[in-house]
Scaffold this motif. Structure first.
Motif, PDB file in Angstrom:
ATOM      1  N   LYS A   1     -32.437  39.737  11.880  1.00 28.25           N
ATOM      2  CA  LYS A   1     -32.646  41.122  11.201  1.00 28.25           C
ATOM      3  C   LYS A   1     -32.599  41.153   9.685  1.00 28.25           C
ATOM      4  O   LYS A   1     -33.474  41.604   9.067  1.00 28.25           O
ATOM      5  CB  LYS A   1     -31.777  42.092  11.745  1.00 28.25           C
ATOM      6  N   GLY A   2     -31.538  40.501   9.171  1.00 26.15           N
ATOM      7  CA  GLY A   2     -31.365  40.376   7.621  1.00 26.15           C
ATOM      8  C   GLY A   2     -32.726  39.696   6.952  1.00 26.15           C
ATOM      9  O   GLY A   2     -33.139  40.082   6.008  1.00 26.15           O
ATOM     10  N   VAL A   3     -33.144  38.612   7.791  1.00 29.47           N
ATOM     11  CA  VAL A   3     -34.186  37.804   7.171  1.00 29.47           C
ATOM     12  C   VAL A   3     -35.486  38.736   7.129  1.00 29.47           C
ATOM     13  O   VAL A   3     -36.289  38.764   6.037  1.00 29.47           O
ATOM     14  CB  VAL A   3     -34.427  36.653   7.995  1.00 29.47           C
ATOM     15  N   ILE A   4     -35.667  39.446   8.309  1.00 28.80           N
ATOM     16  CA  ILE A   4     -36.776  40.160   8.445  1.00 28.80           C
ATOM     17  C   ILE A   4     -36.694  41.245   7.257  1.00 28.80           C
ATOM     18  O   ILE A   4     -37.740  41.600   6.574  1.00 28.80           O
ATOM     19  CB  ILE A   4     -36.822  40.708   9.773  1.00 28.80           C
ATOM     20  N   GLU A   5     -35.665  42.150   7.219  1.00 32.34           N
ATOM     21  CA  GLU A   5     -35.745  43.115   6.119  1.00 32.34           C
ATOM     22  C   GLU A   5     -35.754  42.733   4.731  1.00 32.34           C
ATOM     23  O   GLU A   5     -36.308  43.150   4.011  1.00 32.34           O
ATOM     24  CB  GLU A   5     -34.244  43.880   6.465  1.00 32.34           C
ATOM     25  N   GLY A   6     -35.389  41.325   4.465  1.00 22.48           N
ATOM     26  CA  GLY A   6     -35.481  40.577   3.335  1.00 22.48           C
ATOM     27  C   GLY A   6     -36.968  40.459   3.015  1.00 22.48           C
ATOM     28  O   GLY A   6     -37.420  40.510   1.716  1.00 22.48           O
ATOM     29  N   VAL A   7     -37.589  40.105   3.945  1.00 19.95           N
ATOM     30  CA  VAL A   7     -39.186  39.805   3.851  1.00 19.95           C
ATOM     31  C   VAL A   7     -39.958  41.205   3.413  1.00 19.95           C
ATOM     32  O   VAL A   7     -40.446  41.202   2.577  1.00 19.95           O
ATOM     33  CB  VAL A   7     -39.548  39.186   4.933  1.00 19.95           C
ATOM     34  N   MET A   8     -39.440  42.351   4.130  1.00 25.89           N
ATOM     35  CA  MET A   8     -39.989  43.525   3.881  1.00 25.89           C
ATOM     36  C   MET A   8     -39.874  44.130   2.770  1.00 25.89           C
ATOM     37  O   MET A   8     -40.697  44.636   2.029  1.00 25.89           O
ATOM     38  CB  MET A   8     -39.462  44.516   4.934  1.00 25.89           C
ATOM     39  N   LYS A   9     -38.525  43.823   2.191  1.00 26.23           N
ATOM     40  CA  LYS A   9     -38.129  44.196   0.532  1.00 26.23           C
ATOM     41  C   LYS A   9     -38.840  43.395  -0.328  1.00 26.23           C
ATOM     42  O   LYS A   9     -38.699  43.822  -1.677  1.00 26.23           O
ATOM     43  CB  LYS A   9     -36.561  44.295   0.569  1.00 26.23           C
ATOM     44  N   SER A  10     -39.174  42.266  -0.161  1.00 24.79           N
ATOM     45  CA  SER A  10     -39.654  41.567  -1.149  1.00 24.79           C
ATOM     46  C   SER A  10     -41.196  42.009  -1.369  1.00 24.79           C
ATOM     47  O   SER A  10     -41.949  41.491  -2.441  1.00 24.79           O
ATOM     48  CB  SER A  10     -39.921  39.900  -0.742  1.00 24.79           C
TER      49      SER A  10
END
Length: 399
Positions: A24-33
């Motif tokens: 989840k953390g990786v996915i949200e990081g990708v989205m926020k990038s």
């Protein structure tokens, strides 16, 4: 979904549900990038230039006007594609084609090599089939990609345009694909466009032997640095035909031209490719010189005649049916549910029987068309002539 001034961007990530929490953390990081970068060029808009301009049906349009309209629309679309290319793409033109490809030293894509090949295919089609229709074929567009992933993403998501007259041709030029297959794909699409514009009705109505023969042998054209394009029978066809001749299971040339779709065997396809290639090349002399063009011209005239008769027959049938319905009034009035259901079952059986009769009639019609076209192009040949042609083709096919 990210809402920007002129377009919305949707990002989708797929992951097995059981692994979602740990990622989840990786996915949200990708989205926020995701970051919006100010646009410096105009965003491509829908192309307002129609390929088939609307015109007054009461006004007679000449062939020259139609050719000019099509060429103008096609060139306008090609210009739009070029004007909206991102940085890092190059454009190269020849007489009949425009190629666009990425500028990247990592990918060795010889654009001129592909361009030469496309021109040679077009030259061969003009030499062999220019007389099948009067229309002028407009330029074509070929877009090269360094990988199948790039090509697939473009075709499935952001393809610029696609139309009958100028079907944009995409091609991957890299070590991850069979380059021979890619060149075959390009040759096939060029042939599609050429016939569609030259004579759309004929292109969609050719008997199987000549359609397979034309498309099949053109698609086996091989690129060549010295000659630009080499046309020769496919090795797998040569092997299959040799086995067929050894077993004496081939069709005679006369029979091949009248085989219906239901009677076609797999080996007939290889034979058709070989026969048409021979008829257009080494066999195009003597009593059968120009026979392929003559066959196609006759076929077009016969199809027009048959279509007219078929349309008149169908109109007569529909008119008679409408009169019957009008005279019958309401046929269901006063009938029970059981009676209505029985009548519906009877109508279903009749429809199925009528469909079978219609298909039988259609087959007979197509059989007659093939026989008439063959008679128009080859009717002057005697049985002795046909036997001689069979012998000459076999000699060619064994080489």
């Amino acid at each position: 979904v990210y809402h920007c001034d002129d377009v919305d961007y949707a990002i989708q990530l797929r992951i097995p549900e059981q692994h979602y929490k740990e990622n989840k953390g990786v996915i949200e990081g990708v989205m926020k990038s995701f970051r919006e970068i100010p646009r410096t060029d105009r965003f491509p808009e829908d192309d307002p230039t129609p390929l088939r301009p609307k015109r007054d049906e009461n006004k007679t349009v000449t062939l020259e006007e139609l050719n000019a309209e099509r060429a103008a629309a096609v060139n306008a679309r090609i210009k739009r594609e070029i004007d909206n290319l991102p940085k890092g793409w190059r454009v190269k033109r020849s007489k009949h084609y425009v190629i666009i490809a990425p500028k990247d030293k990592r990918f060795n894509m010889p654009v001129q090599y592909v361009l030469n090949y496309a021109e040679e295919i077009r030259k061969y089609l003009e030499k062999s089939f220019s007389e099948i229709g009067p229309a002028a074929v407009p330029p074509g567009l070929i877009r090269l990609f360094p990988s199948t992933a790039d090509e697939r993403a473009y075709v499935e998501g952001t393809r610029g345009w696609w139309a009958d007259e100028v079907q944009e041709i995409t091609m991957t030029y890299s070590g991850e694909t069979s380059l021979l297959s890619e060149f075959s794909w390009v040759a096939g699409r060029i042939t599609d466009q050429y016939f569609h514009i030259k004579n759309e009705n004929l292109a969609g109505s050719m008997p199987g032997w000549i359609r397979t023969g034309i498309w099949g042998h053109v698609q086996w054209a091989r690129p060549s640095k010295r000659k630009k394009m080499v046309l020769a029978p496919a090795p797998f066809d040569v092997r299959e035909i040799r086995q067929m001749l050894a077993a004496d299971t081939q069709a005679s040339l006369k029979d091949l031209m009248t085989i219906s779709g239901e009677e076609v065997r797999p080996e007939h396809h290889a034979q058709a490719r070989s026969v048409v290639y021979w008829l257009l090349g080494r066999g195009n002399k003597g009593k059968i010189k120009g026979a392929v063009t003559k066959y196609l011209r006759a076929l077009e005239d016969i199809i027009k005649e048959e279509d007219k008769k078929f349309e008149e027959s169908e109109k007569k049938r529909r008119d008679e049916r409408m009169r019957e319905l009008a005279e019958a009034g309401d046929p269901d009035e006063g009938k029970s549910e059981a009676e209505l259901e029985a009548e519906e079952d009877e109508r279903f059986r009749n429809r199925r029987q009528n469909r079978a009769s219609f298909n039988d009639g259609l087959k007979a019609r197509f059989d007659a068309i093939r026989e008439r076209a063959q008679e128009a192009a080859f009717g002057h040949l005697t049985d002795k002539d046909w036997a001689s042609l069979d012998k000459k083709w076999k000699k060619f096919a064994k080489q």
